[in-house]
Design a protein around this motif. Structure first.
Motif, PDB file in Angstrom:
ATOM      1  N   UNK A   3      87.652  83.156 -23.840  1.00 15.57           N
ATOM      2  CA  UNK A   3      88.330  84.775 -24.320  1.00 15.57           C
ATOM      3  C   UNK A   3      87.669  86.042 -23.287  1.00 15.57           C
ATOM      4  N   UNK A   4      86.402  85.688 -23.033  1.00 10.51           N
ATOM      5  CA  UNK A   4      86.063  86.888 -22.137  1.00 10.51           C
ATOM      6  C   UNK A   4      86.330  86.335 -20.531  1.00 10.51           C
ATOM      7  N   UNK A   5      86.464  85.333 -20.096  1.00  7.98           N
ATOM      8  CA  UNK A   5      86.845  85.311 -18.661  1.00  7.98           C
ATOM      9  C   UNK A   5      88.663  86.313 -18.831  1.00  7.98           C
ATOM     10  N   UNK A   6      89.485  85.397 -19.874  1.00  9.73           N
ATOM     11  CA  UNK A   6      90.435  85.913 -19.988  1.00  9.73           C
ATOM     12  C   UNK A   6      90.812  87.627 -19.562  1.00  9.73           C
ATOM     13  N   UNK A   7      89.758  88.301 -20.300  1.00  6.94           N
ATOM     14  CA  UNK A   7      89.425  90.096 -20.007  1.00  6.94           C
ATOM     15  C   UNK A   7      89.254  90.549 -18.777  1.00  6.94           C
ATOM     16  N   UNK A   8      88.581  89.555 -18.311  1.00  5.18           N
ATOM     17  CA  UNK A   8      88.008  89.672 -17.414  1.00  5.18           C
ATOM     18  C   UNK A   8      89.567  88.985 -16.003  1.00  5.18           C
ATOM     19  N   UNK A   9      90.073  88.608 -16.206  1.00  8.49           N
ATOM     20  CA  UNK A   9      91.185  88.147 -15.678  1.00  8.49           C
ATOM     21  C   UNK A   9      91.796  89.236 -15.588  1.00  8.49           C
ATOM     22  N   UNK A  10      92.545  89.743 -16.958  1.00  2.00           N
ATOM     23  CA  UNK A  10      93.109  90.773 -17.280  1.00  2.00           C
ATOM     24  C   UNK A  10      93.004  92.189 -17.199  1.00  2.00           C
ATOM     25  N   UNK A  11      91.240  92.230 -16.053  1.00  2.79           N
ATOM     26  CA  UNK A  11      91.424  93.464 -16.123  1.00  2.79           C
ATOM     27  C   UNK A  11      90.794  93.295 -14.387  1.00  2.79           C
ATOM     28  N   UNK A  12      90.854  92.352 -13.571  1.00  7.89           N
ATOM     29  CA  UNK A  12      90.431  92.047 -12.283  1.00  7.89           C
ATOM     30  C   UNK A  12      91.188  93.352 -11.060  1.00  7.89           C
ATOM     31  N   UNK A  13      92.243  94.349 -11.728  1.00 11.36           N
ATOM     32  CA  UNK A  13      92.521  95.200 -10.511  1.00 11.36           C
ATOM     33  C   UNK A  13      91.619  96.469 -10.919  1.00 11.36           C
ATOM     34  N   UNK A  14      90.905  96.664 -12.036  1.00  9.79           N
ATOM     35  CA  UNK A  14      89.939  97.381 -12.113  1.00  9.79           C
ATOM     36  C   UNK A  14      89.105  97.955 -11.798  1.00  9.79           C
ATOM     37  N   UNK A  15      88.854  96.560 -11.609  1.00  9.41           N
ATOM     38  CA  UNK A  15      86.837  95.631 -11.216  1.00  9.41           C
ATOM     39  C   UNK A  15      87.350  96.126  -9.751  1.00  9.41           C
ATOM     40  N   UNK A  16      88.482  95.866  -9.586  1.00  6.65           N
ATOM     41  CA  UNK A  16      88.478  95.839  -7.755  1.00  6.65           C
ATOM     42  C   UNK A  16      88.631  97.203  -7.514  1.00  6.65           C
ATOM     43  N   UNK A  17      89.030  97.458  -7.623  1.00  9.38           N
ATOM     44  CA  UNK A  17      89.118  99.681  -7.494  1.00  9.38           C
ATOM     45  C   UNK A  17      87.512 100.213  -7.972  1.00  9.38           C
ATOM     46  N   UNK A  18      87.015  99.497  -8.853  1.00 10.58           N
ATOM     47  CA  UNK A  18      85.676 100.060  -9.001  1.00 10.58           C
ATOM     48  C   UNK A  18      84.767  99.827  -7.870  1.00 10.58           C
ATOM     49  N   UNK A  19      84.994  98.322  -7.549  1.00  3.01           N
ATOM     50  CA  UNK A  19      84.029  97.947  -6.139  1.00  3.01           C
ATOM     51  C   UNK A  19      84.707  98.999  -4.877  1.00  3.01           C
TER      52      UNK A  19
END
Length: 229
Positions: A3-19
């Motif tokens: 489930x948490x891997x799914x959450x990470x995948x669904x929000x990858x674009x936000x993670x990338x914007x943070x980086x």
């Protein structure tokens, strides 16, 4: 996929914007304005106080000693360990840590805290962890990304900050929170999982907004309007 891997995948674009955010990238380069650093610390000190209070809510809802111990340990980590990155920033700007405490929250930080408090007070334990998880998870990956992207040395004034969040111990604690959320999601209804997803996604957005808030030295609108008059 967990489930948490799914959450990470669904929000990858936000993670990338943070980086790639200029504040975060500036940490890797060793170049962030002192005004932005001070604004960040003022808000983050109060944010982490609230984070501990939310852990306290999780503790109060726990019936098993292992769960009580978990939340207690997380509070101890913020109190005793997570002050070190703040000290790294304070040393860089030449300001005592105590002088940056007790300030009112800017709009974004205020909203973020109330978002987490809402889920902790009205939602399930899964919702609470869903709202909390993006903070440690994004910081862990920020540390890892900056280590890989810039391979910083001690000459970088933020070297200790980067090393702290990229440390395996932070990865282990983040994985423990993920495992707890995965276990709760395994028996959660579709409706509850949707609420967890929403809590997680909004916290990811607010993590990004927190960096922007700090970088722009965000204030409440009335303050900016008064300065223009």
């Amino acid at each position: 996929m967990s489930f948490t891997n799914q959450l990470r995948k669904e929000n990858d674009h936000i993670f990338q914007l943070i980086f790639d955010h200029p504040f975060v990238d500036g940490i890797g380069k060793g170049d962030v304005s002192k005004e932005a650093i001070a604004h960040y610390i003022k808000a983050d000190f109060e944010y982490l106080n609230a984070f501990m209070q939310i852990y306290g809510i999780g503790l109060s809802k726990s019936s098993k000693r292992e769960d009580i111990a978990y939340f207690f340990q997380r509070i101890q980590f913020i109190l005793n360990d997570e002050v070190h990155p703040h000290h790294t920033f304070c040393h860089y700007i030449g300001v005592n840590y105590e002088d940056l405490q007790g300030y009112p929250l800017p709009p974004t930080a205020d909203h973020y805290i109330k978002h987490m408090m809402y889920h902790a007070q009205t939602g399930t334990m899964g919702e609470t962890l869903g709202a909390l998880l993006p903070c440690p998870w994004t910081y862990l990956e920020i540390g890892q990304v900056l280590m890989e992207r810039y391979q910083p040395t001690e000459e970088n004034p933020f070297y200790e900050w980067i090393r702290f969040y990229g440390d395996p111990s932070v990865e282990a604690s983040t994985m423990e929170m993920r495992n707890r959320l995965d276990a709760l999601a395994a028996s959660a209804s579709t409706e509850e999982k949707d609420k967890i997803r929403e809590a997680f996604q909004k916290s990811c957005e607010l993590e990004l907004a927190f960096w922007e808030m700090s970088y722009t030295c965000e204030e409440w609108p009335s303050k900016g309007l008064v300065k223009k008059l």
